[in-house]
Write a protein that holds these residues in place. Structure first.
Motif, PDB file in Angstrom:
ATOM      1  N   MET A   1      -4.645 -12.159  -4.101  1.00  0.00           N
ATOM      2  CA  MET A   1      -3.683 -11.381  -3.822  1.00  0.00           C
ATOM      3  C   MET A   1      -3.705 -11.219  -2.116  1.00  0.00           C
ATOM      4  O   MET A   1      -4.733 -10.818  -1.764  1.00  0.00           O
ATOM      5  N   LYS A   2      -2.536 -11.387  -1.377  1.00  0.00           N
ATOM      6  CA  LYS A   2      -2.848 -11.005  -0.052  1.00  0.00           C
ATOM      7  C   LYS A   2      -2.959  -9.670   0.245  1.00  0.00           C
ATOM      8  O   LYS A   2      -2.126  -8.642  -0.488  1.00  0.00           O
ATOM      9  N   LYS A   3      -3.668  -9.200   1.142  1.00  0.00           N
ATOM     10  CA  LYS A   3      -4.033  -7.669   1.607  1.00  0.00           C
ATOM     11  C   LYS A   3      -2.991  -7.156   2.722  1.00  0.00           C
ATOM     12  O   LYS A   3      -2.566  -8.119   3.595  1.00  0.00           O
ATOM     13  N   SER A   4      -2.559  -6.102   2.643  1.00  0.00           N
ATOM     14  CA  SER A   4      -1.996  -5.483   3.956  1.00  0.00           C
ATOM     15  C   SER A   4      -2.652  -4.261   4.224  1.00  0.00           C
ATOM     16  O   SER A   4      -3.263  -3.690   3.237  1.00  0.00           O
ATOM     17  N   LYS A   5      -2.702  -3.891   5.399  1.00  0.00           N
ATOM     18  CA  LYS A   5      -3.422  -3.026   5.949  1.00  0.00           C
ATOM     19  C   LYS A   5      -2.540  -1.764   5.964  1.00  0.00           C
ATOM     20  O   LYS A   5      -1.764  -1.478   6.787  1.00  0.00           O
ATOM     21  N   MET A   6      -3.226  -0.584   5.147  1.00  0.00           N
ATOM     22  CA  MET A   6      -2.386   0.587   4.939  1.00  0.00           C
ATOM     23  C   MET A   6      -3.262   1.710   5.016  1.00  0.00           C
ATOM     24  O   MET A   6      -4.365   1.886   5.713  1.00  0.00           O
ATOM     25  N   ASN A   7      -2.740   3.063   4.338  1.00  0.00           N
ATOM     26  CA  ASN A   7      -3.899   4.189   4.374  1.00  0.00           C
ATOM     27  C   ASN A   7      -5.127   3.861   3.900  1.00  0.00           C
ATOM     28  O   ASN A   7      -5.296   3.023   3.043  1.00  0.00           O
ATOM     29  N   SER A   8      -6.050   4.772   4.514  1.00  0.00           N
ATOM     30  CA  SER A   8      -7.621   4.595   3.938  1.00  0.00           C
ATOM     31  C   SER A   8      -7.707   5.374   2.855  1.00  0.00           C
ATOM     32  O   SER A   8      -8.896   5.409   2.160  1.00  0.00           O
ATOM     33  N   SER A 138      -2.914   4.978 -10.135  1.00  0.00           N
ATOM     34  CA  SER A 138      -2.565   5.646  -8.924  1.00  0.00           C
ATOM     35  C   SER A 138      -1.012   5.554  -9.114  1.00  0.00           C
ATOM     36  O   SER A 138      -0.336   4.497  -9.153  1.00  0.00           O
ATOM     37  N   MET A 139      -0.207   6.678  -9.122  1.00  0.00           N
ATOM     38  CA  MET A 139       1.205   6.799  -9.125  1.00  0.00           C
ATOM     39  C   MET A 139       1.719   6.281  -7.968  1.00  0.00           C
ATOM     40  O   MET A 139       1.605   6.572  -6.685  1.00  0.00           O
ATOM     41  N   VAL A 140       2.730   5.380  -7.933  1.00  0.00           N
ATOM     42  CA  VAL A 140       3.704   5.078  -7.019  1.00  0.00           C
ATOM     43  C   VAL A 140       4.914   5.330  -7.509  1.00  0.00           C
ATOM     44  O   VAL A 140       5.473   5.367  -8.519  1.00  0.00           O
ATOM     45  N   GLU A 141       5.952   5.366  -6.572  1.00  0.00           N
ATOM     46  CA  GLU A 141       7.377   5.820  -6.732  1.00  0.00           C
ATOM     47  C   GLU A 141       7.904   4.738  -7.549  1.00  0.00           C
ATOM     48  O   GLU A 141       8.838   5.290  -8.559  1.00  0.00           O
ATOM     49  N   SER A 142       7.770   3.412  -7.288  1.00  0.00           N
ATOM     50  CA  SER A 142       8.380   2.451  -8.175  1.00  0.00           C
ATOM     51  C   SER A 142       8.106   2.552  -9.552  1.00  0.00           C
ATOM     52  O   SER A 142       8.723   2.067 -10.489  1.00  0.00           O
ATOM     53  N   MET A 215      -2.203  -0.963  -5.844  1.00  0.00           N
ATOM     54  CA  MET A 215      -0.860  -0.325  -6.320  1.00  0.00           C
ATOM     55  C   MET A 215       0.189   0.044  -5.324  1.00  0.00           C
ATOM     56  O   MET A 215       1.233   0.286  -5.849  1.00  0.00           O
ATOM     57  N   HIS A 216      -0.220   0.452  -4.164  1.00  0.00           N
ATOM     58  CA  HIS A 216       0.568   0.865  -3.121  1.00  0.00           C
ATOM     59  C   HIS A 216       1.001  -0.434  -2.104  1.00  0.00           C
ATOM     60  O   HIS A 216       1.990  -0.169  -1.640  1.00  0.00           O
ATOM     61  N   GLU A 217       0.160  -1.401  -1.839  1.00  0.00           N
ATOM     62  CA  GLU A 217       0.013  -2.156  -0.914  1.00  0.00           C
ATOM     63  C   GLU A 217       1.017  -3.454  -1.473  1.00  0.00           C
ATOM     64  O   GLU A 217       1.562  -4.103  -0.582  1.00  0.00           O
ATOM     65  N   GLN A 218       0.809  -3.550  -2.693  1.00  0.00           N
ATOM     66  CA  GLN A 218       1.522  -4.798  -3.218  1.00  0.00           C
ATOM     67  C   GLN A 218       1.930  -4.642  -4.677  1.00  0.00           C
ATOM     68  O   GLN A 218       1.459  -5.245  -5.926  1.00  0.00           O
ATOM     69  N   TYR A 219       2.506  -3.592  -5.116  1.00  0.00           N
ATOM     70  CA  TYR A 219       2.863  -3.090  -6.398  1.00  0.00           C
ATOM     71  C   TYR A 219       3.496  -3.922  -7.367  1.00  0.00           C
ATOM     72  O   TYR A 219       3.259  -4.286  -8.451  1.00  0.00           O
ATOM     73  N   ALA A 224       3.456  -7.481 -11.906  1.00  0.00           N
ATOM     74  CA  ALA A 224       3.780  -9.120 -12.489  1.00  0.00           C
ATOM     75  C   ALA A 224       2.266  -8.991 -13.411  1.00  0.00           C
ATOM     76  O   ALA A 224       2.536  -9.829 -14.527  1.00  0.00           O
ATOM     77  N   GLU A 225       1.295  -8.807 -12.737  1.00  0.00           N
ATOM     78  CA  GLU A 225      -0.138  -8.884 -13.579  1.00  0.00           C
ATOM     79  C   GLU A 225      -0.157  -8.254 -14.983  1.00  0.00           C
ATOM     80  O   GLU A 225      -0.553  -8.714 -15.960  1.00  0.00           O
ATOM     81  N   ARG A 226       0.429  -7.137 -14.752  1.00  0.00           N
ATOM     82  CA  ARG A 226       0.552  -6.079 -15.974  1.00  0.00           C
ATOM     83  C   ARG A 226       1.481  -6.612 -17.071  1.00  0.00           C
ATOM     84  O   ARG A 226       0.851  -6.529 -18.394  1.00  0.00           O
TER      85      ARG A 226
END
Length: 279
Positions: A1-8, A138-142, A215-219, A224-226
């Protein structure tokens, strides 16, 4: 999976549903001490039986107080220093209607470097104490609307009775003996997930992606895996909003939960559920 840089840092919900009763002080304190030894960075700083959680946390004091009248071993704990955390240890409950698992539920602020230790806590608790089910997510709004439908609440846990259905596939989970027997060991081990490990004779660890931060960076990719893994595993075990009267009740709510006769159908859809054999 491609990663994006977000919160630590992100918030993690973790829960252990355990087979032993933990109804004596030695076994209960062993559970508390194991948490502190395994995740020392999250050692509690405050505790209490109820809000406010404001008593200085001290294992010796808790051990002395718990056997006294008015103390039933269940307690809340809190960590106010970084990384912050909030949790609840509770022993098994037996009522005329049901028997619940002993459990440790918590919400933690986690760093990327903490994830492996969190999943390690699930695995070690399963091996040491005997766990029927445990997870890290980890809960996400989606995902929030689905969580409310499947769990009757706005969090991943809230004393949900697993005798009704399994709410969903989490980012990471341990399936103990009741679920291994329900799904079948071979089916669990052949699941098309990022990581599947047999961690005991009847215990399987399953993880959907490399990092909880996914969960937050590529929900969408994690979900889809789930769905792919659920399609492989499911045999009327996971909650399905299209089948449940419970779901129909929730979507017709318009504020605080209420019921009307027109919304109640003769009986809920019946899911396949495990037989829990408590120790």
């Amino acid at each position: 999976m491609k990663k994006s840089k977000m919160n630590s840092v992100c918030s993690a919900d973790i829960e252990l549903r355990l087979r032993p009763a933990f109804s004596d002080i030695d076994s209960f304190m062993a559970l508390v001490e194991h948490f502190i030894e395994t995740l020392p960075d999250y050692a509690p700083e405050r505790w209490n039986l109820v809000e406010p959680i404001n008593k200085p946390f001290d294992l010796a004091t808790i051990r002395e107080l718990m056997p006294r009248p008015g103390y039933n071993y269940d307690f809340w704990w809190k960590r106010v220093s970084k990384p912050k955390g909030l949790g609840w240890f509770y022993k098994r409950k037996v009522t005329p209607r049901y028997t619940s698992h002993a459990a440790h539920s918590m919400t933690l602020d986690v760093r990327r470097s903490d994830i492996e230790r969190l999943t390690g806590y699930l695995k070690s608790a399963s091996s040491r104490f005997g766990m029927d089910y445990g997870y890290c997510d980890s809960m996400v709004e989606s995902y929030r609307a689905y969580s409310r439908q499947a769990l009757s609440g706005d969090s991943f846990y809230c004393g949900f009775p697993l005798t009704r259905w399994l709410p969903d596939l989490r980012w990471a989970q341990v399936f103990g003996p009741p679920y291994v027997r329900l799904f079948g060991l071979e089916k669990l081990l052949s699941a098309p997930a990022y990581k599947v490990e047999q961690i005991g004779p009847e215990a399987v660890y399953l993880q959907l992606s490399e990092s909880l931060f996914d969960m937050h960076e590529q929900y969408e990719l994690v979900d889809a895996e789930r769905q792919k893994v659920k399609a492989h595993l499911d045999d009327n075990i996971f909650f399905d909003p299209k089948k449940s009267v419970h779901y129909l009740e929730r979507v017709n709510d318009t504020g605080p939960r209420h019921m009307t006769a027109s919304l109640i159908l003769p009986e809920d859809h019946l899911y396949r559920t495990p037989v829990f054999e408590f120790e």
